[in-house]
Design a protein around this motif. Structure first.
Motif, PDB file in Angstrom:
ATOM      1  N   ALA A   1       0.839  -1.197   0.000  1.00 18.83           N
ATOM      2  CA  ALA A   1       0.000   0.000   0.000  1.00 18.83           C
ATOM      3  C   ALA A   1       0.872   1.246   0.000  1.00 18.83           C
TER       4      ALA A   1
ATOM      5  N   ILE B   1       0.874   4.926   1.325  1.00 16.32           N
ATOM      6  CA  ILE B   1       0.119   5.659   2.336  1.00 16.32           C
ATOM      7  C   ILE B   1       0.585   7.109   2.385  1.00 16.32           C
TER       8      ILE B   1
ATOM      9  N   SER C   1      -3.923  -2.894   6.994  1.00 11.77           N
ATOM     10  CA  SER C   1      -4.882  -1.991   7.640  1.00 11.77           C
ATOM     11  C   SER C   1      -4.603  -1.874   9.128  1.00 11.77           C
TER      12      SER C   1
ATOM     13  N   VAL D   1      -1.655   0.332   9.776  1.00 17.03           N
ATOM     14  CA  VAL D   1      -1.970   1.756   9.634  1.00 17.03           C
ATOM     15  C   VAL D   1      -2.744   2.241  10.856  1.00 17.03           C
TER      16      VAL D   1
ATOM     17  N   THR E   1      -4.018  10.033   7.530  1.00 22.02           N
ATOM     18  CA  THR E   1      -3.450   9.128   6.521  1.00 22.02           C
ATOM     19  C   THR E   1      -4.484   8.856   5.424  1.00 22.02           C
TER      20      THR E   1
ATOM     21  N   THR F   1      -4.811   5.697   2.542  1.00 24.04           N
ATOM     22  CA  THR F   1      -4.154   4.459   2.117  1.00 24.04           C
ATOM     23  C   THR F   1      -4.615   4.039   0.722  1.00 24.04           C
TER      24      THR F   1
END
Lengths: 383, 161
Positions: free
Chosen positions: B64, B66, B116, B119, B132, B134
């Motif tokens: 990912a 971010i 996830s 994060v 953030t 993502t």
């Protein structure tokens, strides 16, 4: 039916190595060092411009001389890069590769019986285009001890009253030989004395490694007697686009244009648009390719010498021309046996003239891994 | 860039002897130049570029990108918070960028859930992190100059003048 073939064509030296070429072309999994074109693809920005032009519907003829935009760009290049000023309208013609330009110029200037000095080893078309134009090619055999360069003495010796022109190709296919400014000056002195035209094929100019390339027309008093030729095939890896050009004195460019308009009409518009983009934004790609070729050049020359195939350091293009004399084989036997035993293809020296026996042409327009593997196989072959 | 670095950055497996041939330098001078680059940190590592899609039976992996907005701190600016973030082994790349956010962080994990979670629990929970966004990566086409596709065959004729 019995077909009549023109006497002139019948008389052209048959290409004895056609059969060898066919053998290579029909074979799979060959590592080929026999290719006379870059292994790079045309840079993407150039291809993208060509695609865009097709999308925009640029699919028509152009003016016979070629698109004014491209001719202007070429003249700008000649002036910025080399300080030679040509008029885009009167002194510049876009051709279908340098090959067409060569054919046009000899047809434009020769009368039957006129002679043209050519050097051997040289690109295969020089002799035949002179003959087809009704001229006599006079061959200067360049020597390995001169670095395969034509010398002023050789020109003087080859000259007869019928000699109209000398054809030069530097950097040279197949030897990679090129001339420094001082060496060119020495040639020009005798060329002027003998009042010769120079037909100069400088298609490998951007691939000059040890010094700066000087177009022969850039030298004092030479522009009026030079038909300068160049193209996009080698510098920009654009062989398939088939775009070349000729710059020279107006009367000769006019005469060439006359033949071109009846035979070719014009070069393809897609190619011309791509060529324009190459000149505008291609410098960086050219420099990157040149650096890579230069590394391969040193690698291959050193590798061949290590194997005992004496090889002079070529100054340009992407060929090396090692001697195979110490193997005792003819260049054709060497090429055929190497192909059969080790599946490595190269071009036998005889392809470039009868007197080029004892040498082979190796192209380093091939990936580094291929070159390395090919050298190993040649080493096996020589054992 | 030094030609030695240019050659190695394209192919780290070329040997010093081969580089010497390519550049016309001596093998020992190539070796000592490489040593110097390794010692002064110019050469950081030698890696192999792998197309993960070609790996059969490998552990699944998601990536990912971010976007992270952070509050810079007195004296240390972005450095301290960047270090806190890039020190997580899940972070494969971390860049300070201009524009709408501050740090672009590339995170790798086994599945959507692990990324996830990372994060939510590690990244967003940092005091200096203000927000953030993502973006999960769906397909890689080109990475670090390498097109992630098997090279086309040579389209040239095998032999020509």
């Amino acid at each position: 039916m019995k077909y009549q073939i023109s006497q002139k064509v019948e008389n052209l030296a048959p290409s004895g190595i056609r059969a060898f070429f066919d053998l290579v072309l029909g074979m799979k999994d060959v590592i080929s060092l026999g290719v006379g074109e870059p292994d790079f693809m045309s840079p993407w920005h150039i291809r993208e411009e060509a695609i865009h032009s097709l999308e925009q519907g640029f699919t028509s003829y152009t003016s016979n001389k070629g698109m004014p935009e491209l001719r202007k760009e070429i003249c700008r290049h000649m002036s910025h890069r080399f300080g030679v000023k040509y008029d885009f309208d009167e002194e510049t013609l876009i051709t279908v590769g340098v090959s067409e330009a060569l054919d046009l110029v000899v047809r434009a200037i020769l009368n039957p019986g006129d002679a043209v000095i050519i050097h051997q080893p040289c690109y295969v078309s020089y002799g035949p285009v002179v003959e087809l134009a009704g001229g006599d090619p006079i061959v200067i055999q360049t020597r390995v001890e001169d670095g395969f360069k034509v010398t002023p003495e050789q020109i003087e010796k080859a000259y007869t009253k019928k000699t109209r022109a000398i054809m030069l190709n530097y950097p040279c296919n197949p030897t990679g030989a090129s001339y420094t400014k001082a060496e060119l000056n020495a040639l020009c002195k005798v060329i002027k004395k003998l009042d010769l035209l120079v037909i100069s094929d400088e298609v490998y100019d951007e691939l000059t490694y040890d010094f700066d390339h000087t177009p022969i027309s850039a030298l004092p008093g030479m522009k009026e007697r030079v038909i300068y030729m160049n193209g996009f095939s080698k510098s920009y890896a654009m062989t398939g686009f088939r775009i070349g050009w000729a710059c020279g004195p107006k009367p000769i460019i006019d005469a060439m244009t006359k033949i071109h308009q009846y035979t070719m009409l014009c070069a393809s518009i897609t190619g011309q648009i791509a060529a324009c983009e190459a000149l505008k934004n291609g410098t960086k790609s050219v420099q990157e390719m040149k650096r890579e070729y230069n590394r391969r050049r040193r690698f291959v020359v050193s590798g061949l010498n290590d194997l005992g195939l004496t090889c002079h350091m070529p100054q340009g293009a992407f060929y090396v021309f090692p001697s195979i004399k110490n193997t005792g084989m003819s260049s054709m036997d060497f090429a055929q046996n190497l192909l059969k035993e080790q599946k490595v293809a190269l071009v036998p020296g005889v392809a470039f003239g009868h007197d080029c026996e004892g040498y082979v042409r190796i192209s380093y327009a091939s990936s580094y891994d291929n070159l390395k593997e090919a050298l190993t196989r040649i080493g096996e072959f020589l054992k | 860039m030094d030609e030695i670095l240019e050659i190695l950055s394209n192919n780290a497996r070329v040997t010093p002897a081969e580089i010497a041939k390519m550049t016309g330098k001596s093998e020992s001078s190539v070796k000592s130049a490489i040593k110097k680059y390794e010692n002064n940190g110019t050469i950081l590592a030698y890696k192999t570029v792998i197309d993960q899609d070609q790996l059969k039976g490998a552990r699944p992996c998601v990536r990912a990108l971010i976007e992270v907005s952070v509050s810079p701190q007195k004296k240390v600016g972005f450095e301290a918070v960047a270090e806190r973030i890039y020190s997580f082994p899940e972070v494969v790349s971390c860049y300070l960028v201009s524009g709408a956010y501050d740090l672009l962080v590339v995170v790798e994990g086994e599945n959507l859930q692990t990324v996830s979670n990372f994060v939510a629990t590690k990244l967003s929970s940092l005091d200096q992190v203000r927000g953030t966004a993502t973006h999960f990566l769906l397909k890689k086409y080109k990475e670090d100059g390498h097109i992630l596709k098997k090279k086309d065959d040579d389209k040239r004729l095998n032999i020509s003048y």
